[in-house]
Scaffold this motif. Structure first.
Motif, PDB file in Angstrom:
ATOM      1  N   ALA A 336     -53.402  -2.292 -18.952  1.00 30.30           N
ATOM      2  CA  ALA A 336     -52.791  -0.324 -19.749  1.00 30.30           C
ATOM      3  C   ALA A 336     -52.404  -0.381 -20.897  1.00 30.30           C
ATOM      4  N   ILE A 337     -52.503  -2.281 -21.765  1.00 31.35           N
ATOM      5  CA  ILE A 337     -52.084  -2.099 -22.921  1.00 31.35           C
ATOM      6  C   ILE A 337     -52.881  -3.075 -23.255  1.00 31.35           C
ATOM      7  N   GLU A 338     -54.352  -2.199 -24.314  1.00 29.82           N
ATOM      8  CA  GLU A 338     -55.158  -2.448 -25.246  1.00 29.82           C
ATOM      9  C   GLU A 338     -54.356  -4.308 -26.060  1.00 29.82           C
ATOM     10  N   ASN A 339     -55.408  -4.704 -26.140  1.00 31.08           N
ATOM     11  CA  ASN A 339     -55.123  -5.782 -26.383  1.00 31.08           C
ATOM     12  C   ASN A 339     -55.521  -6.310 -27.856  1.00 31.08           C
ATOM     13  N   GLY A 340     -55.645  -7.043 -28.403  1.00 33.04           N
ATOM     14  CA  GLY A 340     -55.451  -7.954 -30.073  1.00 33.04           C
ATOM     15  C   GLY A 340     -56.978  -7.315 -30.265  1.00 33.04           C
ATOM     16  N   GLY A 341     -57.851  -7.156 -29.321  1.00 34.69           N
ATOM     17  CA  GLY A 341     -59.389  -7.054 -30.113  1.00 34.69           C
ATOM     18  C   GLY A 341     -59.910  -6.143 -29.492  1.00 34.69           C
ATOM     19  N   LEU A 342     -59.703  -5.124 -29.141  1.00 36.55           N
ATOM     20  CA  LEU A 342     -59.023  -3.616 -29.121  1.00 36.55           C
ATOM     21  C   LEU A 342     -60.587  -3.957 -28.194  1.00 36.55           C
ATOM     22  N   GLY A 343     -59.945  -4.654 -26.819  1.00 34.78           N
ATOM     23  CA  GLY A 343     -60.239  -4.936 -25.525  1.00 34.78           C
ATOM     24  C   GLY A 343     -59.559  -4.161 -24.994  1.00 34.78           C
ATOM     25  N   THR A 344     -59.277  -5.000 -23.239  1.00 38.14           N
ATOM     26  CA  THR A 344     -58.749  -4.670 -22.180  1.00 38.14           C
ATOM     27  C   THR A 344     -58.656  -5.648 -21.722  1.00 38.14           C
ATOM     28  N   ASP A 345     -57.606  -6.638 -20.998  1.00 36.89           N
ATOM     29  CA  ASP A 345     -57.667  -7.691 -19.878  1.00 36.89           C
ATOM     30  C   ASP A 345     -58.034  -6.969 -18.822  1.00 36.89           C
ATOM     31  N   HIS A 346     -58.356  -8.081 -17.593  1.00 34.13           N
ATOM     32  CA  HIS A 346     -58.520  -7.863 -16.057  1.00 34.13           C
ATOM     33  C   HIS A 346     -56.999  -7.144 -15.854  1.00 34.13           C
ATOM     34  N   GLY A 347     -56.955  -6.078 -14.855  1.00 35.21           N
ATOM     35  CA  GLY A 347     -55.958  -4.981 -14.874  1.00 35.21           C
ATOM     36  C   GLY A 347     -55.670  -5.495 -13.098  1.00 35.21           C
ATOM     37  N   HIS A 348     -55.446  -4.072 -12.307  1.00 37.19           N
ATOM     38  CA  HIS A 348     -55.236  -4.179 -11.445  1.00 37.19           C
ATOM     39  C   HIS A 348     -56.192  -2.614 -10.811  1.00 37.19           C
ATOM     40  N   GLY A 349     -55.126  -1.888 -10.681  1.00 39.33           N
ATOM     41  CA  GLY A 349     -55.455  -0.434 -10.391  1.00 39.33           C
ATOM     42  C   GLY A 349     -56.790   0.404 -11.029  1.00 39.33           C
ATOM     43  N   ASN A 350     -57.523   1.203 -10.417  1.00 37.11           N
ATOM     44  CA  ASN A 350     -58.282   1.993 -10.885  1.00 37.11           C
ATOM     45  C   ASN A 350     -58.767   3.066 -10.552  1.00 37.11           C
ATOM     46  N   VAL A 351     -60.152   3.873 -11.443  1.00 36.46           N
ATOM     47  CA  VAL A 351     -60.281   5.189 -10.417  1.00 36.46           C
ATOM     48  C   VAL A 351     -61.636   4.261  -9.945  1.00 36.46           C
ATOM     49  N   MET A 352     -61.528   5.477  -8.836  1.00 35.92           N
ATOM     50  CA  MET A 352     -63.463   5.009  -7.990  1.00 35.92           C
ATOM     51  C   MET A 352     -64.093   6.298  -8.005  1.00 35.92           C
ATOM     52  N   MET A 353     -65.305   6.574  -7.581  1.00 31.78           N
ATOM     53  CA  MET A 353     -66.037   8.389  -7.388  1.00 31.78           C
ATOM     54  C   MET A 353     -66.371   8.563  -6.384  1.00 31.78           C
ATOM     55  N   VAL A 354     -66.701   9.957  -6.208  1.00 31.15           N
ATOM     56  CA  VAL A 354     -67.344   9.904  -5.207  1.00 31.15           C
ATOM     57  C   VAL A 354     -68.169  10.864  -5.112  1.00 31.15           C
ATOM     58  N   LEU A 355     -69.604  11.344  -5.548  1.00 33.93           N
ATOM     59  CA  LEU A 355     -70.734  12.543  -5.497  1.00 33.93           C
ATOM     60  C   LEU A 355     -71.096  12.945  -4.198  1.00 33.93           C
ATOM     61  N   GLY A 356     -71.904  14.129  -4.366  1.00 36.33           N
ATOM     62  CA  GLY A 356     -72.134  14.824  -2.963  1.00 36.33           C
ATOM     63  C   GLY A 356     -72.252  16.266  -2.733  1.00 36.33           C
ATOM     64  N   LYS A 357     -72.323  17.196  -2.274  1.00 33.26           N
ATOM     65  CA  LYS A 357     -72.504  18.469  -2.187  1.00 33.26           C
ATOM     66  C   LYS A 357     -71.981  18.614  -0.634  1.00 33.26           C
ATOM     67  N   SER A 358     -71.081  18.215  -0.292  1.00 33.58           N
ATOM     68  CA  SER A 358     -70.461  17.806   1.203  1.00 33.58           C
ATOM     69  C   SER A 358     -69.464  17.824   0.803  1.00 33.58           C
ATOM     70  N   ILE A 359     -68.882  17.181  -0.174  1.00 33.80           N
ATOM     71  CA  ILE A 359     -67.650  16.777  -0.547  1.00 33.80           C
ATOM     72  C   ILE A 359     -66.173  18.120  -1.070  1.00 33.80           C
ATOM     73  N   ASN A 360     -65.087  17.549  -0.947  1.00 33.62           N
ATOM     74  CA  ASN A 360     -64.274  18.766  -1.152  1.00 33.62           C
ATOM     75  C   ASN A 360     -63.848  18.170  -2.564  1.00 33.62           C
TER      76      ASN A 360
END
Lengths: 426, 492
Positions: A336-360
């Motif tokens: 969650a916190i950015e690191n000193g190199g303006l990047g981010t280290d390995h974490g845990h929770g994330n976002v998933m995506m779902v696309l389609g015309k019969s999804i909610n």
């Protein structure tokens, strides 16, 4: 009524037909009605899943930003995307008043408005590993923490799916190697380029005799024999149905990247109606430990590539997106916190995506755990409130209509569908 | 140890099982496919030695066979281990045109063409694999290149990898593991690739620390925790590269004391006292190189590389002990592998060649003349194994299952057809030594050259039948394409 032509039967018939007859533009009346072909005027039976793996640990907090969470700005003073401000393209694109898209993901806004795009935030694999290779392995097997199950979750879905489909193109992976989600008893096609998927290479002479001889030489090899046969069948089938110059529909423009071109070829295969049920495509490069880029740079470039390709695919397939669903995932999110190199280290929770015309679509699913220090887990990572198997399980059972979730995700007792695929008609 | 002749070997493994191994079938599933009516290869053509060469090097040439037959198996292995004494001009002579290989990093950084060092290094890797008589050495260079994998297309790595290859991997490939590890920890390419160059005491970067433990030394099950990773990252803060922001001075290793976290650390239960400065990293390197988990992990990977995708636990144990007792002497470790019974009995069975091994063996065994410029590059690219192009830090997979798929098989067949028919610009195959021979002799000569044995009789008859029906190319060309594409040639 059930057709159960074998793959061999099909190839024999297909080989006898002139190519124009099997090409996508051919008048459908002449097409043989195989189990995986669409009978005239009807939708084909099997819905299709396109599975995208974002390798390297995609930073979900930089893609779908929680602009309504003040801790996000506290933790990422130099990297965070400012709160949405219409007309200013150096701010987030608001989704629902709390989450927003990174500005590089603008091509997906139309899909969101069309209710063809949903996200699940704070999702992922419950296993705490922050090793790329273990995390990918667990996610692709669909068995977090367990390496004893030798097959991949997509392979098990196909193995236990209820319907018949004898096509060698039932499952296709793009790239030089197959992702391990496809490892299992149903042979998968590994494909880099449709144009190059023919026998001969740079040799321009007659290859038929070579082909026969190769087939006969491999017949006695225990490990390679079936694979060789399968490869030759696939080459033959693809040549008989696919036109070399593909023209996307609706003026869809795929990016010229490897990922964009792969998705375009997935669309081409789906439209060729050769029985594709599952396609897997990789997009790597998400391991952004340094200079991941606030508005421009490595990660914004990847987000732009991903978004443009997905938007083109959605446009190209048009109404076929009613039976084609796309999902994208990554092995873990980032710190969650950015690191000193303006990047981010390995974490845990994330976002998933779902696309389609019969999804909610048009919704961000999942329960947001928050980013305050006491809510972060491990070395300071977004918690997981939705197991990735609940998301994929819902697509398997509702979209792909496979009732054997316990086979696809063995020992998963906490299945909690979120209602992403509730609109799917059977 | 006594020398093993071909006759001993046949006795050792039993006649039938030798044939089974020969045909490259998977152990256990093989007996059905064996054709016992096969003609044995000529007596002077020692199959055991041929198969040993396929594992030790990258494709047995007639000269290799002469050499190993003259010296015997063990002396040959020892001579390959003493690689410095083998004249390498056959390879180095072909490399003189690649000016970037010996350039200091400053000049590399300043090159007008940003891709020149990338393509020269790829070409050099292929040329060395094919033309160097130091075959075991070049195989070990490939092994360590994957073990300490660095993706050449990441940022400044495109010109830094030249130095990693030249100053880290190659000088230590048959040396001592601790020296190799220490050199890699100071490799500017590695520091940039895995981001340690920007790791500071205020914000330590875990990327390199994690892969150092997981991939380079202990292995993922080596018994470390997330806390260990954090303290390894802290111990290595300040290990960096000069001039990362100012490109004019890019690319030398440097220790930035002001960026180093000088507090006390605890790694794998061992105390690292405060105020050690650069000694933190030195202590860490010694500790990791001597750790039993490292010995086991490297032993497992080496046995997997040289024997089988499913390494026998007993041999891994033995090799691991040698690794520890010799304090990481790579030559001793390799001796314990090659001189084991397990190595001998594993020969001939299915260790699938990776694409680069497939290409190199074809080029070596046929004596193909090529500089691996664009057309050859494209063919290797289609198979998915361009040297230094694997993006993740774990290196190209070293098991057959990862390669055995439709794309890979098709690309191999297309390579076989393209190369044998002379359709690849800049890669010349000379088959004139077979021209005019009767077709059965063409097939037998080529089988011995490429496979080390004469084809089973039924298959031999089929191939001969096919030659008669393939028009437009000479029989030696067709036979060459078919044998390169055959399942037998896919194994080493």
């Amino acid at each position: 009524m059930s057709f159960s032509f074998s793959r061999r039967d099909f190839l024999k018939t297909a080989a006898a037909l002139p190519a124009w007859m099997l090409a996508p533009e051919a008048p459908r009346d002449f097409l043989p009605r195989f189990a995986f072909f669409s009978p005239k005027g009807q939708e084909p039976r099997a819905n299709i899943l396109v599975c995208i793996f974002l390798r390297g640990g995609m930073d979900g907090l930089h893609a779908v930003i929680p602009h309504g969470d003040a801790d996000y700005y506290r933790l990422r003073p130099r990297l965070a995307i400012p709160e949405p401000s219409p007309g200013n393209d150096r701010t987030g694109i608001d989704l629902d008043g709390f989450f927003g898209l990174h500005p590089s993901m603008r091509p997906l806004k139309d899909l969101w408005d069309d209710k063809g795009l949903a996200f699940v935030h704070a999702a992922g694999s419950p296993n705490p590993t922050r090793s790329h290779f273990d995390a990918m392995d667990y996610m692709e097997r669909g068995t977090p923490g367990d390496k004893q199950v030798a097959t991949g979750w997509l392979a098990r879905h196909l193995q236990f799916a209820a319907h018949e489909n004898g096509s060698p193109f039932r499952v296709v992976g793009f790239g030089a190697a197959l992702p391990s989600s496809l490892r299992g008893p149903i042979p998968a096609i590994a494909l880099r380029s449709i144009a190059d998927f023919h026998l001969g290479g740079r040799y321009r002479g007659e290859v038929e005799q070579f082909q026969n001889m190769i087939s006969s030489m491999y017949a006695s090899d225990a490990a390679l024999g079936e694979r060789a046969d399968f490869t030759l069948d696939a080459v033959q089938l693809l040549q008989s149905v696919v036109v070399s110059k593909y023209q996307p529909a609706n003026k869809a423009q795929y990016p010229d990247s490897e990922f964009g071109q792969s998705l375009m070829q997935v669309a081409q295969l789906i439209k060729a109606q050769i029985g594709v049920e599952v396609a897997a495509v990789d997009l790597g490069g998400w391991d952004t430990h340094i200079t991941q880029g606030q508005f421009s740079g490595d990660m914004p470039n990847l987000l732009a590539d991903l978004s443009a390709a997905l938007a083109a695919f959605y446009l190209d397939l048009g109404d076929m997106m009613k039976r084609v669903t796309v999902t994208a995932m990554s092995e873990f999110g980032r710190r969650a916190i950015e690191n000193g190199g303006l990047g981010t280290d390995h974490g845990h929770g994330n976002v998933m995506m779902v696309l389609g015309k019969s999804i909610n679509g048009g919704r961000v699913f999942g329960q947001w755990p928050g980013l305050s220090n006491e809510k972060l887990v491990g070395p300071g990572d977004l918690a997981i409130t939705t197991d990735f198997r609940s998301v994929l399980g819902e697509l398997v059972s509702k979209h792909l209509q496979n009732p054997f979730l316990d086979q696809v995700f063995p020992n998963f007792t906490d299945y909690q569908p979120l209602g992403i695929a509730d609109n799917i008609s059977t | 140890m006594k020398k093993i002749s071909r006759r001993d070997f046949l006795k050792l493994s039993g006649f039938a099982s030798t044939l089974t191994l020969l045909w490259g079938c998977a152990p256990g599933a093989a007996s059905t496919a064996v054709d016992l009516s096969v003609t044995l290869p000529p007596a002077e053509h020692d199959l055991f030695l041929f198969n040993a060469l396929k594992r030790i090097g990258l494709g047995p040439t007639p000269a290799d066979m002469e050499s190993i037959q003259a010296s015997g198996f063990e002396a040959y292995v020892d001579s390959q281990l003493a690689y410095e004494q083998i004249d390498d001009s056959a390879a180095t002579g072909r490399l003189s045109k690649f000016e970037t290989l010996n350039m200091p990093v400053k000049e590399l950084a300043a090159l007008a063409s940003p891709t020149q060092p990338v393509f020269e290094l790829i070409q050099a890797a292929m040329i060395r694999a094919v033309y160097s008589p130091r075959q075991l050495y070049e195989r070990m260079v490939q092994f360590w290149t994957d073990h300490f994998n660095i993706y050449i297309l990441k940022n400044q790595v495109r010109f830094l990898k030249t130095g990693d290859d030249r100053d880290v991997i190659r000088p230590n490939a048959l040396g001592n593991f601790h020296s190799l590890l220490s050199a890699s920890m100071r490799s500017p390419a590695m520091m940039v690739y895995l981001d340690n160059a920007s790791s500071t005491k205020d914000r330590p970067n875990e990327n390199y620390a994690r892969e150092l433990l997981e991939l380079h030394t202990l292995g993922v099950d080596g018994g470390y925790t997330q806390e260990d990773i954090l303290d390894v990252a802290r111990a290595l803060t300040g290990w960096s590269v000069t001039g990362r922001r100012a490109m004019d001075n890019a690319g030398e290793f440097t220790f930035r004391r002001y960026a180093h976290d000088d507090g006390a650390k605890r790694i794998l239960g061992v105390e690292f006292p405060a105020g050690q400065g650069m000694e933190d990293g030195e202590q860490l390197a010694r500790m990791l190189a001597e750790h039993s988990a490292t010995a086991r992990f490297i032993a497992y990977k080496l046995v997997r590389h040289f024997l089988t995708d499913t390494p026998p636990a007993g041999l891994v144990d033995k090799v691991s002990q040698t690794f520890q007792s010799s304090r990481g002497d790579i030559r001793e470790v390799l001796r314990s592998i090659f001189f084991s019974e397990e190595f001998k009995t594993s020969l001939g069975a299915g260790k699938l060649k990776k694409p680069v091994e497939f290409v190199a063996s074809a080029a070596r065994q046929l004596g193909i003349e090529t500089e691996f410029d664009r057309p050859m590059f494209r063919l290797i690219q289609a198979m998915g194994q361009v040297p230094f192009f694997w993006p993740a830090p774990n290196g190209y997979p070293d098991v057959g299952a990862a390669w055995l798929n439709t794309n890979d098989l098709l690309a191999r067949w297309n390579f076989a057809l393209s190369i044998a028919t002379g359709s690849v610009r800049g890669a010349d195959v000379d088959l004139s030594w077979l021209a005019g021979l009767p077709e059965p002799e063409v097939v037998d000569e080529l089988s011995i050259r490429l496979l080390g044995f004469i084809l089973p009789s039924e298959l031999r008859a089929n191939v001969l039948g096919a030659l008669a029906s393939i028009s437009g190319v000479p029989p030696e060309t067709s036979a060459c394409a078919l044998l390169l594409a055959s399942p037998y040639f896919q194994y080493r």
